[in-house]
Design an enzyme around this catalytic site. Structure first.
Site, PDB file in Angstrom:
ATOM      1  CG  ASP A  58      -0.293  -0.461   2.502  1.00  0.00           C
ATOM      2  OD1 ASP A  58       0.949  -0.450   2.572  1.00  0.00           O
ATOM      3  OD2 ASP A  58      -1.023  -0.817   3.445  1.00  0.00           O
ATOM      4  CG  HIS A  60      -5.775  -2.390   8.234  1.00  0.00           C
ATOM      5  ND1 HIS A  60      -5.957  -1.044   8.482  1.00  0.00           N
ATOM      6  CD2 HIS A  60      -4.464  -2.626   8.522  1.00  0.00           C
ATOM      7  CE1 HIS A  60      -4.828  -0.516   8.890  1.00  0.00           C
ATOM      8  NE2 HIS A  60      -3.913  -1.441   8.930  1.00  0.00           N
ATOM      9  CG  ASP A  68      -8.883  -1.332  11.097  1.00  0.00           C
ATOM     10  OD1 ASP A  68      -7.880  -2.011  10.746  1.00  0.00           O
ATOM     11  OD2 ASP A  68      -9.340  -0.420  10.400  1.00  0.00           O
ATOM     12  CD  GLU A 115      -8.708   0.861   7.291  1.00  0.00           C
ATOM     13  OE1 GLU A 115      -8.581  -0.194   7.934  1.00  0.00           O
ATOM     14  OE2 GLU A 115      -8.212   1.939   7.675  1.00  0.00           O
TER      15      GLU A 115
HETATM   16  C1  GLP Z   1      -0.237  -0.092   8.471  1.00  0.00           C
HETATM   17  C2  GLP Z   1      -0.054  -0.912   7.203  1.00  0.00           C
HETATM   18  C3  GLP Z   1      -0.364  -2.382   7.441  1.00  0.00           C
HETATM   19  C4  GLP Z   1       0.329  -2.880   8.693  1.00  0.00           C
HETATM   20  C5  GLP Z   1      -0.120  -2.067   9.880  1.00  0.00           C
HETATM   21  C6  GLP Z   1       0.468  -2.570  11.190  1.00  0.00           C
HETATM   22  O1  GLP Z   1      -1.562   0.238   8.716  1.00  0.00           O
HETATM   23  N1  GLP Z   1      -0.881  -0.432   6.144  1.00  0.00           N
HETATM   24  O2  GLP Z   1       0.063  -3.129   6.316  1.00  0.00           O
HETATM   25  O3  GLP Z   1       0.033  -4.249   8.902  1.00  0.00           O
HETATM   26  O4  GLP Z   1       0.290  -0.730   9.634  1.00  0.00           O
HETATM   27  O5  GLP Z   1       1.346  -1.652  11.750  1.00  0.00           O
HETATM   28  P1  GLP Z   1       2.220  -1.859  13.025  1.00  0.00           P
HETATM   29  O6  GLP Z   1       3.221  -2.910  12.705  1.00  0.00           O
HETATM   30  O7  GLP Z   1       2.861  -0.518  13.212  1.00  0.00           O
HETATM   31  O8  GLP Z   1       1.318  -2.241  14.130  1.00  0.00           O
END
Ligand code: GLP
Length: 261
Positions: free
Chosen positions: A67, A138, A136, A143
């Site tokens: 993304d 995702h 959440d 989402e």
């Molecule tokens: C972002 C990314 C996700 C990732 C998530 C988790 O939202 N788009 O791909 O899994 O962060 O982040 P963290 O590792 O900081 O909890």
């Protein structure tokens, strides 16, 4: 699906990087699907170490990230392109031309999703997709209510995601509210999925994703459809999993994990 419980985050990270490194040694032309977020920083540091100290060779590998924020240029410090360069690409011998993220500055929004899908297809599809999980539920930026068959497209971010990620922005309100993300269907097309989840704050959501019903409200639950997925967790993230004893037994006894115990 297999769930592997490691004693702590450092061990979970090492195992994740090792699986990725072994896959690359077996197939030097690996197409990796890559993720961002705080959890992955240590994985990339370990892959960089393996490249530096063990000669792990990324020169024929390709990568596609999940993304990118809409409206952020590659050189913006909060773009995922910038994150990837800082944490991984600048420290390994992958060819920059072989690293792909959606273009956050694309003006043709539907066209960008289609372009990204075509690029993945032209590379022969993703061999190993690395995934984290958002608060959440995702994966990527899929989402709640993302279609389980969705492809790369733009998506509005939820308040939960905004709260989770705006801390990286200065000021926090400058965080974009939309992003391009591979779809759930795009992710499920990967030949193998490795999900890494660490920390007590993820215990609830990973238990729902792995052991709960498959629902578009928790896009990570869609990995239950995949035939080759391993979820690597530390004890803290595993704390709400009901099947813990079985998962431990399975990891200890399955011959395919012999070299990883
Ligand atoms: C972002 C990314 C996700 C990732 C998530 C988790 O939202 N788009 O791909 O899994 O962060 O982040 P963290 O590792 O900081 O909890």
């Amino acid at each position: 699906m297999e769930v592997i419980i490691q004693p702590d985050a450092a061990a979970a990270v090492k195992l994740t990087a090792r699986i990725m490194g072994d896959a690359l040694r077996k197939n030097p032309e690996m197409v990796f699907g890559l993720a961002t977020g705080a959890t992955m920083e240590a994985v990339y540091a370990e892959l960089a170490r393996m490249c530096r100290e063990e000669g792990l060779d990324f020169s024929n590998a390709k990568s596609f990230n999940l993304d990118e924020y809409i409206g952020l240029a590659p050189e913006d410090k909060n773009s995922y392109r910038y994150y990837m360069e800082q944490h991984l690409f600048n420290h390994i011998n992958i060819k920059k031309a072989n690293t792909h993220l959606p273009n956050g500055m694309a003006t043709d929004i539907p066209g960008e999703g289609a372009r990204y899908e075509a690029a993945i297809a032209a590379a022969g599809g993703i061999d190993l997709q690395l995934l984290g999980i958002g608060q959440d539920g995702h994966i990527g930026f899929n989402e709640p209510l993302s279609s389980l068959g969705s492809r790369t497209r733009d998506k509005s971010l939820t308040p939960v995601t905004y709260k989770q990620n705006c801390i990286y922005f200065d000021p926090p309100e400058s965080m974009p509210r939309r992003a391009f993300t591979m779809g759930v269907g795009t992710i499920l097309d990967a030949r193998r999925i490795v999900m890494l989840v660490t920390g007590e704050h993820k215990a609830d959501i990973i238990a729902k994703a792995v052991e709960g019903p498959v629902t578009s409200m928790i896009s990570a639950s869609a990995i239950q459809f995949h035939r080759n997925v391993v979820v690597i967790v530390d004890e803290a993230a595993a704390s709400k999993l009901e099947g813990k004893d079985y998962y431990r037994w399975s990891f200890e006894n399955e011959p395919c994990w012999n070299e990883y115990r």
